[in-house]
Design a protein around this motif. Structure first.
Motif, short mmCIF file in Angstrom:
data_model
loop_
_atom_site.label_atom_id
_atom_site.label_comp_id
_atom_site.label_asym_id
_atom_site.label_seq_id
_atom_site.Cartn_x
_atom_site.Cartn_y
_atom_site.Cartn_z
N ALA A 21 0.82 -1.21 0.00
CA ALA A 21 0.00 0.00 0.00
C ALA A 21 0.85 1.26 0.00
O ALA A 21 0.42 2.33 -0.46
CB ALA A 21 -0.92 0.00 1.22
N SER A 22 2.09 1.15 0.48
CA SER A 22 2.94 2.34 0.65
C SER A 22 3.75 2.70 -0.59
O SER A 22 4.55 3.64 -0.55
CB SER A 22 3.85 2.13 1.86
OG SER A 22 4.26 0.79 1.95
N SER A 24 4.77 4.54 -3.84
CA SER A 24 4.41 5.85 -4.39
C SER A 24 3.54 5.69 -5.63
O SER A 24 3.78 4.80 -6.45
CB SER A 24 5.67 6.63 -4.77
OG SER A 24 6.36 7.01 -3.63
N PRO A 25 2.53 6.58 -5.77
CA PRO A 25 1.60 6.44 -6.90
C PRO A 25 2.29 6.38 -8.26
O PRO A 25 1.89 5.57 -9.10
CB PRO A 25 0.74 7.70 -6.78
CG PRO A 25 0.78 8.06 -5.32
CD PRO A 25 2.14 7.65 -4.83
N ALA A 26 3.32 7.19 -8.48
CA ALA A 26 3.97 7.20 -9.81
C ALA A 26 4.62 5.85 -10.11
O ALA A 26 4.57 5.35 -11.24
CB ALA A 26 5.01 8.31 -9.89
N ALA A 28 3.80 2.88 -8.60
CA ALA A 28 2.73 1.88 -8.69
C ALA A 28 2.05 1.94 -10.06
O ALA A 28 1.79 0.91 -10.69
CB ALA A 28 1.71 2.10 -7.57
N ASP A 29 1.79 3.15 -10.51
CA ASP A 29 1.11 3.33 -11.79
C ASP A 29 1.96 2.80 -12.95
O ASP A 29 1.45 2.17 -13.87
CB ASP A 29 0.80 4.82 -11.98
CG ASP A 29 -0.41 5.05 -12.86
OD1 ASP A 29 -1.43 4.36 -12.66
OD2 ASP A 29 -0.31 5.88 -13.79
N HIS A 32 1.78 -1.02 -12.93
CA HIS A 32 0.51 -1.51 -13.49
C HIS A 32 0.47 -1.33 -15.00
O HIS A 32 -0.04 -2.19 -15.73
CB HIS A 32 -0.67 -0.82 -12.81
CG HIS A 32 -0.97 -1.36 -11.45
ND1 HIS A 32 -1.28 -2.68 -11.23
CD2 HIS A 32 -0.98 -0.77 -10.23
CE1 HIS A 32 -1.48 -2.88 -9.93
NE2 HIS A 32 -1.30 -1.74 -9.29
N SER A 77 2.32 6.64 -18.61
CA SER A 77 2.06 6.69 -17.17
C SER A 77 2.92 7.77 -16.51
O SER A 77 2.43 8.55 -15.67
CB SER A 77 2.36 5.32 -16.55
OG SER A 77 2.63 5.42 -15.18
N SER A 80 1.49 11.23 -17.31
CA SER A 80 0.26 11.59 -16.60
C SER A 80 0.53 11.77 -15.10
O SER A 80 -0.21 12.48 -14.42
CB SER A 80 -0.86 10.58 -16.87
OG SER A 80 -0.56 9.37 -16.22
N ASN A 81 1.60 11.15 -14.59
CA ASN A 81 1.98 11.38 -13.18
C ASN A 81 2.98 12.54 -13.04
O ASN A 81 3.47 12.80 -11.94
CB ASN A 81 2.60 10.10 -12.59
CG ASN A 81 1.54 9.08 -12.19
OD1 ASN A 81 0.92 9.19 -11.15
ND2 ASN A 81 1.30 8.10 -13.05
N TRP A 146 9.90 -4.62 -2.82
CA TRP A 146 9.82 -3.16 -2.73
C TRP A 146 10.61 -2.68 -1.53
O TRP A 146 10.67 -3.38 -0.51
CB TRP A 146 8.35 -2.74 -2.59
CG TRP A 146 8.17 -1.26 -2.39
CD1 TRP A 146 8.17 -0.30 -3.35
CD2 TRP A 146 7.94 -0.58 -1.15
NE1 TRP A 146 7.97 0.94 -2.79
CE2 TRP A 146 7.83 0.79 -1.44
CE3 TRP A 146 7.83 -1.00 0.18
CZ2 TRP A 146 7.61 1.74 -0.44
CZ3 TRP A 146 7.61 -0.05 1.17
CH2 TRP A 146 7.49 1.31 0.85
#
Lengths: 277, 277
Positions: A21-22, A24-26, A28-29, A32, A77, A80-81, A146
């Motif tokens: 869960a921890s 970073s969005p960039a 993780a994105d 994916h 990705s 957009s990040n 990670w």
């Protein structure tokens, strides 16, 4: 007997990775995006199509079609990040950020194109050229390693300090390093060549293999080693170059190293000594 | 820095394999017994415990603790299914049947004990010494390759006929075959050492790798090659010994071969020629 292209799709699924869960969005994105692109590529294209060389990458090696499909998805990705991207084929893409995603879109490209189930997405998030976070995803199983710099990890290296009898993963021998390769190989208790540096260094980080090395062929680029530079030390190990050159996040992807990832600094030094002879 | 035994469990799950509905009950039951035993072994025992040598096997090599746990479960399964068993560690167990299960309980034992995610259960069902059915289960992912003799399979070998530039998996080089190993390796376009013959030959069967070989070290036993002898020909390929010796289902497990599994007979012959030099 040749059965033709209709049977050359890779039939196995590409599972969704379970990211912590921890992350970073960039990062993780990007992971994916890589997983989805690789899954789609395998569904739509045969092995020979995936392996087709479509361009010359920024690292000076040919880009396979499957590499370009996965990297394009990651580049989208990153944009957009709003983070910059340093990647094997495209080189440095400036999206006007102080954060850069350093990625190997598809580590083990040959495996990924042929169906050998050993290939990875691997990425590092760097702020002002300092790595802060890294992740490797084994695409064929969804397993994830990670780490955030300065935080401990749940996995640990084997703690081994000696090369004689160690479990070692190597790059294959090349024309320029036959003797070095043989010196390391002959001292290893177990020897593997998996063809995916990112997975092999993740196995060092989790303690399944004692060391990984390019035994002196100077093949590895910073994108091959970037995640290991975070994941392995976070688990108690060390990453060095056999010739002692610093491992920099340099946008010049033609630079090469003979990288060593080992369970301990002592073992990394012993592998380097064996390589240098 | 050594972190001690508390962190040396292998953390990843051992998934349940999805067996085809048409697998014979005795073979399916043995596979499930192996998967369950290996899963339990990883949960209860650390890496060093799994790797501990507890006996000398019928094949003349040491038996690791993890080997014995998995083989014991298979032996129990064979007995309750009233079939004979020919297995790496135990040798031949006569349960008074005309059907014999020829198994490698845990192919890639070193990988299985250390956490390298490349190990298999592999079994052949033989009636009056003739193989009728074979299956290999990759324990770390649950992927299954199955074939019945005389029936076609959904997967096909790559169809490749030439060694130069081929994707080849090899056993590691040993003291008695350095030159042969080098002759094959130098002609391969891609080279892997995965340390699990059963998975490497399954990858030949499905067309992900062109050939697998023991390049002349005479290491392989019949239990290592049994499943390949069914799976690879069923997919269009060939399995031979480099020296042309017949591959028999012989209860004498001290017999050894330099086995070659290849996408075609032509490629198998080229690999054998390169080994013999």
């Amino acid at each position: 007997m040749f059965y033709g292209a209709e049977v050359t799709f890779i039939p196995w699924p590409v599972p969704e990775p379970l990211l912590p869960a921890s992350v970073s969005p960039a990062l993780a994105d990007a992971a994916h995006a890589a997983v989805t692109a690789y899954r789609t590529a395998r569904r739509l294209h045969t092995r020979p199509q995936l392996a087709e060389e479509v361009a010359m990458g920024a690292d000076g090696t040919p880009t396979m079609f499957v590499d370009s499909l996965v990297e394009d998805a990651i580049a989208e990705s990153a944009q957009s990040n709003r983070v910059n991207l340093l990647s094997e084929e495209a080189g440095f893409i400036d999206n006007g950020s102080s954060t850069t995603l350093v990625v190997d879109p598809l580590d083990g490209s040959s495996n990924a194109a042929s169906g050998v189930p050993l290939s990875c997405f691997s990425g590092v998030l760097a702020r002002d050229s300092i790595a802060v976070e890294a992740m490797t995803v084994w695409l064929d199983t969804g397993r994830v390693w990670w780490a955030r710099v300065g935080q401990s990890t749940s996995y640990r290296t084997s703690g081994r300090t000696t090369l004689d009898g160690a479990a070692v993963s190597l790059l294959r021998p090349k024309r320029n390093n036959g003797d070095s390769w043989q010196r390391v190989a002959s001292r290893a208790g177990r020897l593997r060549i998996l063809g995916t540096t990112c997975l092999e260094t993740a196995l060092v980080a989790e303690g399944s293999v004692d060391a990984f090395a390019d035994p002196g062929s100077d093949t590895l680029r910073i994108v091959d080693l970037a995640a290991a530079l975070v994941l392995v030390p976070a688990a108690g190990g060390a990453v060095i170059d056999a010739n002692g050159r610093p491992l920099d996040f340099d946008p010049d992807l033609t630079r090469r190293w003979s990288g060593i990832a080992a369970a301990t600094s002592a073992l990394a030094d012993q592998v380097a000594e064996a390589i240098l002879g």
